[in-house]
Enzyme design. Structure first.
Site, PDB file in Angstrom:
ATOM      1  N   SER A  11       0.828  -1.200   0.000  1.00  0.00           N
ATOM      2  CA  SER A  11       0.000   0.000   0.000  1.00  0.00           C
ATOM      3  C   SER A  11       0.869   1.258   0.000  1.00  0.00           C
ATOM      4  O   SER A  11       1.776   1.396   0.827  1.00  0.00           O
ATOM      5  CB  SER A  11      -0.885  -0.046   1.265  1.00  0.00           C
ATOM      6  N   HIS A  59      -9.846  11.069  -7.963  1.00  0.00           N
ATOM      7  CA  HIS A  59      -9.616  12.464  -8.337  1.00  0.00           C
ATOM      8  C   HIS A  59      -9.247  12.617  -9.807  1.00  0.00           C
ATOM      9  O   HIS A  59      -8.720  13.652 -10.209  1.00  0.00           O
ATOM     10  CB  HIS A  59      -8.553  13.096  -7.439  1.00  0.00           C
ATOM     11  N   THR A  69     -26.468  -3.263   2.744  1.00  0.00           N
ATOM     12  CA  THR A  69     -26.823  -1.846   2.807  1.00  0.00           C
ATOM     13  C   THR A  69     -27.757  -1.507   1.652  1.00  0.00           C
ATOM     14  O   THR A  69     -27.664  -2.105   0.569  1.00  0.00           O
ATOM     15  CB  THR A  69     -25.542  -0.964   2.802  1.00  0.00           C
ATOM     16  N   THR A  70     -28.661  -0.583   1.896  1.00  0.00           N
ATOM     17  CA  THR A  70     -29.654  -0.202   0.885  1.00  0.00           C
ATOM     18  C   THR A  70     -28.972   0.401  -0.342  1.00  0.00           C
ATOM     19  O   THR A  70     -28.018   1.173  -0.217  1.00  0.00           O
ATOM     20  CB  THR A  70     -30.631   0.820   1.510  1.00  0.00           C
ATOM     21  N   LYS A 111     -17.428  13.260  -7.133  1.00  0.00           N
ATOM     22  CA  LYS A 111     -16.516  14.382  -7.355  1.00  0.00           C
ATOM     23  C   LYS A 111     -16.760  14.936  -8.768  1.00  0.00           C
ATOM     24  O   LYS A 111     -17.760  15.589  -8.989  1.00  0.00           O
ATOM     25  CB  LYS A 111     -15.101  13.957  -7.012  1.00  0.00           C
ATOM     26  N   SER A 135      -4.854  13.544  -3.727  1.00  0.00           N
ATOM     27  CA  SER A 135      -5.729  14.712  -3.657  1.00  0.00           C
ATOM     28  C   SER A 135      -5.168  15.887  -2.889  1.00  0.00           C
ATOM     29  O   SER A 135      -5.643  17.001  -3.055  1.00  0.00           O
ATOM     30  CB  SER A 135      -7.068  14.312  -3.046  1.00  0.00           C
TER      31      SER A 135
END
Ligand SMILES: *Cc1c(COP(=O)(O)O)cnc(C)c1O
Length: 407
Positions: free
Chosen positions: A136, A216, A276-277, A247, A188
């Site tokens: 990472s 971005h 989740t909805t 964005k 960003s």
């Protein structure tokens, strides 16, 4: 324990450090963005927004608004369920097809935000591939870090954009061990861009998958707004491309685009996708209209780059220090959290200009800044008022200027 006292003293510490966050209460005006009314506080009145991530003003685009209006009229407000339980509407299916096409991938998968897409996709890939190590980049976004953390997979943090450090870490692992390199295209806060081709070379040499956050960059770079990887002809070399619809596309939602099997795997195992909805159909329809528009039109991208160049030139002429980078983000460096907040307050109160101060922990201490994001909908007068106000405040606050001769 005195709970209230605990909360108050933690907040007092933030205030003393100049890191306490105050939200501007804004009411945007349709068709007049970047103007907005600031409701309450010292900046009360009309302001010009200079820190929005609605980089192209697509949140006001007539095609986007029309698509959202007609979806509400046709389908109502909410999705009414998770994607699995009655929440998948035709608008979601169409948007996923639009996104897969944008990135030249077999499939795409929508999430409720870019944050959730990183957290859920990285958490699922890293958590479920046995023996996987995630490599990472040190400056990856919080949503990637949280996804990797919760996966409990082994992780190695490589120095930001440092190919030698990445290679050393890749080479330290067995060649046949599964690996995932997670990074961004445009970062960003500094606005710098990753060496994507070279990272792909290393990924191929060391048998690693690649996961690229183009949050971005989508809508902004590439002939059809597919991002920096599209501009550089690299989309087919990236395993997973992740983006946001919140964005440059001006709406809301996040996604990944990848192979059919990888997308189906995340769809089938990611808790943050399953439980989740779904996004409201009108949001999906608005985002699809925005993506479709920016695939066909380059006018917004061209005007955006011209506006960014103009603001940079004007700042240079005044010696106002900003990070030189190859993207559309202009970080004006202040280097002190209290001054940064003070300048931002004065810009709002005395000049009707809204630029949120960026302080720790979003950026390292000592690198506090005003992050300026010009857009095609800022006028020449807006630019004038911005640079004049900054020049006044730089004198008032005794901040360093760049030596003009050195530029
Ligand atoms: C904003 C951001 C996200 C999250 O996207 P949202 O759609 O706002 O949740 C992910 N990655 C990066 C690099 C970001 O800046």
């Amino acid at each position: 324990m005195d709970y209230q006292n605990f909360f108050r003293s933690a907040l007092d510490t933030l205030r003393d450090e100049g890191n306490y966050r105050v939200f501007a209460n804004l009411e945007r005006h349709r068709g007049a963005f970047p103007s907005a009314a600031c409701r309450g506080g010292p900046g009360e009145g009309e302001v010009t927004i200079w820190c929005s991530n609605d980089y192209l003003g697509m949140g006001q685009h007539p095609d986007v608004l029309a698509a959202m209006h007609s979806a509400i009229d046709a389908s109502g407000a909410g999705a009414g369920g998770t994607r699995n339980i009655s929440g998948t509407t035709h608008a979601h299916v169409e948007l996923e097809a639009e996104l897969a096409d944008l990135h030249g991938k077999e499939a795409a998968l929508l999430f409720t935000s870019g944050y959730v897409s990183n957290w859920a996709a990285l958490g699922t890939l890293a958590g479920r591939i046995p023996g996987l190590t995630v490599l990472s980049d040190a400056l990856n976004h919080a949503s990637m870090i949280e996804g990797i953390r919760q996966s409990k997979a082994d992780r190695m943090i490589w120095r930001h954009n440092d190919l030698a450090d990445l290679e050393e870490k890749l080479a330290s692992l067995p060649l046949d061990a599964p690996k995932l390199i997670a990074f961004e295209s445009v970062y960003s806060m500094d606005g710098d861009i990753a060496p994507i081709a070279e990272i792909c070379d290393l990924a191929e040499r060391y048998n690693a998958m690649t996961y690229l956050d183009e949050v971005h960059a989508v809508g902004l770079y590439g002939p059809r707004g597919g991002g920096v990887a599209e501009r550089e002809g690299l989309m087919d070399r990236i395993t997973v491309i992740e983006g946001t619809l919140g964005k440059a596309f001006g709406v809301m939602g996040g996604y990944i685009a990848a192979s059919t099997d990888l997308v189906d795997f995340v769809r089938s195992f990611a808790s943050g996708f399953i439980f989740t909805t779904a996004l409201p159909p009108a949001v999906a329809a608005g985002a699809a209209a925005s993506v479709r528009h920016l695939k066909a039109s380059t006018a917004e991208r061209t005007a955006h780059q011209a506006r960014v160049a103009e603001v940079r030139t004007r700042l240079d002429a005044l010696g106002i220090p900003h990070i030189d980078n190859p993207s559309h983000i202009i970080p004006v460096m202040v280097g002190d959290p209290v001054k940064c907040k003070y300048i931002s307050d004065l810009l709002l109160a005395e000049h009707g200009i809204y630029i949120q101060p960026i302080n720790y922990p979003t950026v390292p201490k000592g690198t506090e800044r005003l992050r300026i994001t010009p857009s095609p909908v800022h006028s020449a007068e807006d630019v004038d008022r911005l640079v004049t106000a900054l020049a006044t405040l730089w004198a008032q606050c005794e901040l360093a200027r760049m030596p003009l001769a050195a530029q």
